[in-house]
Design a protein around this motif. Structure first.
Motif, mmCIF file in Angstrom:
data_model
loop_
_atom_site.group_PDB
_atom_site.id
_atom_site.type_symbol
_atom_site.label_atom_id
_atom_site.label_comp_id
_atom_site.label_asym_id
_atom_site.label_seq_id
_atom_site.Cartn_x
_atom_site.Cartn_y
_atom_site.Cartn_z
ATOM 1 N N LEU A 1 -9.227 5.193 -3.327
ATOM 2 C CA LEU A 1 -8.259 5.433 -2.569
ATOM 3 C C LEU A 1 -7.217 6.617 -2.537
ATOM 4 O O LEU A 1 -6.997 7.360 -1.310
ATOM 5 C CB LEU A 1 -7.343 4.039 -2.601
ATOM 6 N N ASN B 1 -8.747 -3.827 -0.862
ATOM 7 C CA ASN B 1 -7.628 -3.857 -2.174
ATOM 8 C C ASN B 1 -6.351 -4.524 -2.061
ATOM 9 O O ASN B 1 -5.552 -4.945 -2.845
ATOM 10 C CB ASN B 1 -7.534 -2.626 -2.561
ATOM 11 N N TYR B 2 -5.974 -4.620 -0.561
ATOM 12 C CA TYR B 2 -4.600 -5.222 -0.467
ATOM 13 C C TYR B 2 -4.755 -6.523 0.605
ATOM 14 O O TYR B 2 -4.163 -7.309 0.302
ATOM 15 C CB TYR B 2 -3.754 -4.000 0.171
ATOM 16 N N ALA C 1 -9.172 9.564 -1.170
ATOM 17 C CA ALA C 1 -9.402 9.344 0.098
ATOM 18 C C ALA C 1 -7.881 9.698 0.820
ATOM 19 O O ALA C 1 -7.915 10.827 1.827
ATOM 20 C CB ALA C 1 -9.498 7.713 0.874
ATOM 21 N N PHE D 1 0.909 -1.219 -0.042
ATOM 22 C CA PHE D 1 -0.050 -0.119 -0.077
ATOM 23 C C PHE D 1 0.799 1.254 0.147
ATOM 24 O O PHE D 1 0.666 2.266 -0.822
ATOM 25 C CB PHE D 1 -0.867 -0.019 1.160
ATOM 26 N N GLY E 1 -2.038 -7.767 -3.336
ATOM 27 C CA GLY E 1 -3.086 -7.047 -3.489
ATOM 28 C C GLY E 1 -2.680 -6.183 -4.883
ATOM 29 O O GLY E 1 -1.828 -6.205 -5.409
ATOM 30 N N GLN E 2 -3.723 -5.373 -5.404
ATOM 31 C CA GLN E 2 -3.908 -4.502 -6.572
ATOM 32 C C GLN E 2 -3.886 -3.153 -6.047
ATOM 33 O O GLN E 2 -4.712 -2.891 -5.267
ATOM 34 C CB GLN E 2 -4.854 -4.949 -7.326
ATOM 35 N N LEU F 1 -10.571 0.776 2.342
ATOM 36 C CA LEU F 1 -10.262 0.670 1.027
ATOM 37 C C LEU F 1 -9.051 -0.250 0.837
ATOM 38 O O LEU F 1 -8.716 -1.046 0.174
ATOM 39 C CB LEU F 1 -10.156 2.121 0.317
ATOM 40 N N PHE F 2 -8.050 0.119 1.888
ATOM 41 C CA PHE F 2 -6.825 -0.792 2.274
ATOM 42 C C PHE F 2 -7.229 -2.222 2.347
ATOM 43 O O PHE F 2 -6.622 -3.155 1.655
ATOM 44 C CB PHE F 2 -6.029 -0.266 3.280
ATOM 45 N N ALA G 1 -9.982 5.273 4.321
ATOM 46 C CA ALA G 1 -8.812 4.378 3.643
ATOM 47 C C ALA G 1 -8.402 3.318 4.294
ATOM 48 O O ALA G 1 -7.894 2.191 3.266
ATOM 49 C CB ALA G 1 -7.829 5.347 3.994
#
Lengths: 248, 59
Positions: free
Chosen positions: B33, A151-152, B36, A87, B26-27, A147-148, A144
């Motif tokens: 993001l 997505n990760y 944010a 990230f 992860g992508q 979202l982290f 965030a």
């Protein structure tokens, strides 16, 4: 019957000849499955090798709900650490200086651990601290941290146990009243578990795993946990032994 | 109850599992993001500590 309560991995063949009932299966602790699944764990190579010997002898591995939750918790702490680095590497330049600094410092600690061949796990407190910071950044009703995770982290974490069950061929010990596994020989009680905690000062989760082992027909628990070894050495349960890494 | 003998782990199970785990990365999640992260929280200036009068010994 053996008087020894603790066997080392290198003694597995001797153990099989002394306790042939081991061929029906053994209890495998969470730290062993974790070590097998994570190459930086200090016991990884030893565990990988012992699993191959167990595979040769087709000896099945049994787990329960506590082992599953401990395994997932260990992975959570390792995988959040790794995911935060990805990230940071993707978005570090977009971050405000304080968060950028924290994540950079986290990456430095992680890299240092890797260079020293050490496993890097974040503490729950540190994870909460990162969550608190990331939650302050918001977009379209998302923060965030969410979202982290989406997505990760979740791509690494999701389905990990199911895959472990498939690859390590894990069998589940059920304690449910109408579906109790035949290997559960006694009535497990909270009182017994609390006694293990209070007499030996071990963790509750370890005490639950140990209580299950003591009240089962399994003769062997495969573990890298010194708490379990400590109690088994003192309790000296009849017809039961721990099988541990040589380096423990 | 399972009547048949249950199977042991696959050969090279640890190797297979670690390869599986390492394959999952992860992508980057794109605009949301990024948005944010650009939306920095406003930090309030630290408030000065208020001096609280301690009760006197006679009180």
């Amino acid at each position: 019957m053996t008087a020894t309560k603790i066997f080392r991995f290198s003694q597995l063949r001797q153990l099989i000849s002394e306790m042939p009932e081991i061929k029906n299966g053994l209890v495998v602790d969470s730290n062993i499955i974790f070590a097998a699944s994570y190459e930086l764990d200090i016991f990884h190579d030893e565990v990988a090798e012992i699993l191959n010997v167990l595979s040769e002898h087709d000896i099945p591995l049994f787990t329960n709900v506590n082992i599953r939750s401990e395994f997932l918790e260990l992975h959570r702490r390792v995988l959040i650490a790794e995911s935060l680095i990805d990230f940071y590497e993707d978005y570090g330049s977009e971050m405000e200086p304080q968060l950028q600094h924290q994540l950079k410092s986290h990456r430095t600690s992680y890299r240092k651990a890797i260079e020293e061949d050490r496993l890097f796990k974040l503490s729950d407190q540190r994870i909460k601290s990162f969550r608190k910071q990331l939650m302050e950044f918001k977009a379209n009703d998302h923060d965030a941290w969410q979202l982290f995770c989406q997505n990760y982290f979740s791509v690494r974490m999701a389905g990990l146990w199911e895959k472990a069950v498939e690859i390590f061929n894990l069998h589940f010990i059920s304690l449910r009243q109408n579906d109790k596994s035949p290997q559960v020989s006694g009535d497990l009680s909270w009182k017994q578990m609390e006694n293990l905690v209070s007499q030996y000062g071990i963790g509750v989760s370890d005490a639950m795993i140990l209580n299950l082992f003591l009240n089962s027909t399994f003769p062997v628990v495969l573990t890298a946990d010194s708490d379990l070894v400590y109690v088994i050495e003192r309790l000296r349960p009849e017809n039961k032994v721990a099988l541990i890494p040589d380096s423990l | 109850m399972n009547e048949k003998k249950q199977k042991g782990p696959e050969k090279d199970a640890a190797k297979t599992f670690t390869a599986f785990r390492k394959s999952r990365q992860g992508q980057p999640s794109g605009e949301l993001l990024k948005k944010a992260l650009k939306n920095w929280p406003k930090k309030e200036a630290p408030k000065p500590n208020k001096k609280v009068a301690l009760p006197s010994a006679e009180a």
